[in-house]
Design an enzyme around this catalytic site. Structure first.
Site, PDB file in Angstrom:
ATOM      1  N   ASN A  62       0.823  -1.208   0.000  1.00  0.00           N
ATOM      2  CA  ASN A  62       0.000   0.000   0.000  1.00  0.00           C
ATOM      3  C   ASN A  62       0.857   1.257   0.000  1.00  0.00           C
ATOM      4  OD1 ASN A  62       0.482  -1.036   2.666  1.00  0.00           O
ATOM      5  ND2 ASN A  62      -1.043   0.341   3.511  1.00  0.00           N
ATOM      6  N   GLU A  64       0.401   5.263   0.575  1.00  0.00           N
ATOM      7  CA  GLU A  64      -0.523   6.298   1.060  1.00  0.00           C
ATOM      8  C   GLU A  64      -0.098   7.683   0.599  1.00  0.00           C
ATOM      9  OE1 GLU A  64      -0.971   5.545   5.283  1.00  0.00           O
ATOM     10  OE2 GLU A  64      -2.101   3.709   4.866  1.00  0.00           O
ATOM     11  N   CYS A  73      -4.246   0.682  -2.323  1.00  0.00           N
ATOM     12  CA  CYS A  73      -4.018  -0.592  -1.624  1.00  0.00           C
ATOM     13  C   CYS A  73      -2.946  -1.444  -2.309  1.00  0.00           C
ATOM     14  CB  CYS A  73      -5.307  -1.406  -1.602  1.00  0.00           C
ATOM     15  SG  CYS A  73      -6.622  -0.708  -0.615  1.00  0.00           S
ATOM     16  N   GLU A  75      -3.028  -4.611  -3.067  1.00  0.00           N
ATOM     17  CA  GLU A  75      -3.528  -5.529  -4.095  1.00  0.00           C
ATOM     18  C   GLU A  75      -3.635  -4.832  -5.451  1.00  0.00           C
ATOM     19  OE1 GLU A  75      -4.719  -4.897  -1.117  1.00  0.00           O
ATOM     20  OE2 GLU A  75      -5.776  -6.588  -0.224  1.00  0.00           O
ATOM     21  N   CYS A 112     -10.143  -5.279   0.609  1.00  0.00           N
ATOM     22  CA  CYS A 112     -11.267  -4.336   0.670  1.00  0.00           C
ATOM     23  C   CYS A 112     -12.152  -4.476  -0.573  1.00  0.00           C
ATOM     24  CB  CYS A 112     -10.749  -2.907   0.801  1.00  0.00           C
ATOM     25  SG  CYS A 112     -10.145  -2.201  -0.738  1.00  0.00           S
ATOM     26  N   CYS A 115     -10.680  -3.311  -3.948  1.00  0.00           N
ATOM     27  CA  CYS A 115      -9.699  -4.274  -4.489  1.00  0.00           C
ATOM     28  C   CYS A 115     -10.407  -5.504  -5.050  1.00  0.00           C
ATOM     29  CB  CYS A 115      -8.695  -4.681  -3.418  1.00  0.00           C
ATOM     30  SG  CYS A 115      -7.492  -3.375  -3.087  1.00  0.00           S
TER      31      CYS A 115
HETATM   32  N1  THU Z   1      -5.245  -1.517   2.517  1.00  0.00           N
HETATM   33  C1  THU Z   1      -4.698  -2.354   1.579  1.00  0.00           C
HETATM   34  O1  THU Z   1      -3.567  -2.163   1.134  1.00  0.00           O
HETATM   35  N2  THU Z   1      -5.446  -3.394   1.143  1.00  0.00           N
HETATM   36  C2  THU Z   1      -6.713  -3.669   1.576  1.00  0.00           C
HETATM   37  O2  THU Z   1      -7.365  -4.537   1.014  1.00  0.00           O
HETATM   38  C3  THU Z   1      -7.256  -2.938   2.719  1.00  0.00           C
HETATM   39  C4  THU Z   1      -6.565  -1.688   3.071  1.00  0.00           C
HETATM   40  C5  THU Z   1      -4.449  -0.367   2.958  1.00  0.00           C
HETATM   41  C6  THU Z   1      -5.018   0.956   2.515  1.00  0.00           C
HETATM   42  C7  THU Z   1      -4.463   1.888   3.561  1.00  0.00           C
HETATM   43  O3  THU Z   1      -3.168   2.297   3.150  1.00  0.00           O
HETATM   44  C8  THU Z   1      -4.340   1.028   4.795  1.00  0.00           C
HETATM   45  O4  THU Z   1      -4.402  -0.320   4.356  1.00  0.00           O
HETATM   46  C9  THU Z   1      -5.426   1.267   5.830  1.00  0.00           C
HETATM   47  O5  THU Z   1      -6.681   1.163   5.277  1.00  0.00           O
END
Ligand code: THU
Length: 160
Positions: A62, A64, A73, A75, A112, A115
Site C-alpha cells: 500500500n 498512502e 491498496c 492488491e 477491501c 480491491c
Molecule cells: N489496505 C490495503 O492495502 N489493502 C486492503 O485490502 C485494505 C486496506 C491499505 C489501505 C491503507 O493504506 C491502509 O491499508 C489502511 O486502510
C-alpha cells in the site's frame, strides 16, 4: 418473492507452514513486500504477491498520500503492475498479508471492496480463476478459490 441463499466455500490453514510449498513461498513474498509499504498515516502495512502462469511473482504494497483518498491498496498496486507489464500473462494465485502498528493481527485480513472489484476485472478478463490467500501478521490463512467468491453479484462489463 424469492429468497436465495448464496454459498461460498473457503479453506483455512492454521499457519503459513501448512500452506502448499508454492503458496508458502508466495505468502513469504507478500510478507516481504509489506516492508516497503508506505503507510505513514494508517501505519497499517499490506503486502500482496501475485503468481503468474510462467512462475513470475509480482508484488505490491500500500502507498498512502497526504491527500488520503489518493493512496492505494497493495492488491491494486500489484495487479496493475501485472496488467501494465505482463498484460497477456495469466494470474494463478494471490497472497496477501497485513500488519498494524497498534496490534498483532492474528485474524486473516480480507481485501477491501474496491480491491475485490479491481481484481475481479482481471479474473473475468483472463477467464480463469485466481486463488486468493489472505492472512494477518500471523495465524490462520483463508483461501478462496476465486476472486468472485469474495464478490457475489458483482458489477462487470456485461452491464455496460
Ligand atoms: N489496505 C490495503 O492495502 N489493502 C486492503 O485490502 C485494505 C486496506 C491499505 C489501505 C491503507 O493504506 C491502509 O491499508 C489502511 O486502510
Amino acid at each position: 418473492m424469492k429468497k436465495i441463499e448464496l454459498k461460498i466455500q473457503i479453506t483455512t490453514f492454521d499457519s503459513i507452514e501448512e500452506l502448499p510449498a508454492i503458496v508458502n513461498g508466495l505468502m513469504k513474498k507478500a510478507i516481504e513486500a509489506k516492508q516497503n509499504a508506505y503507510a505513514p498515516y494508517s501505519k497499517f502495512k499490506v503486502g500482496a504477491a501475485l503468481l503468474l502462469d510462467d512462475g513470475t511473482i509480482i508484488t505490491g504494497n500500500n502507498q498512502e498520500n497526504a491527500a488520503y483518498p489518493s493512496g492505494i491498496c497493495a492488491e491494486r498496486v500489484a495487479i496493475w503492475k501485472v496488467s501494465s507489464e505482463f498484460p497477456t500473462k495469466k494470474i494463478l494465485k494471490l497472497a496477501i498479508s497485513a500488519s498494524s502498528s497498534s496490534q498483532i493481527l492474528k485474524e486473516p485480513v480480507a481485501p477491501c471492496g474496491a480491491c475485490r472489484q479491481t481484481l475481479s476485472e482481471y479474473e473475468i478478463k483472463q477467464k480463469d480463476k485466481i486463488e486468493v490467500y489472505f492472512m494477518g501478521e500471523e495465524g490462520e490463512i483463508i483461501k478462496t478459490d476465486s476472486v468472485l467468491d469474495l464478490l457475489p453479484i458483482a458489477f462487470d462489463k456485461t452491464f455496460l
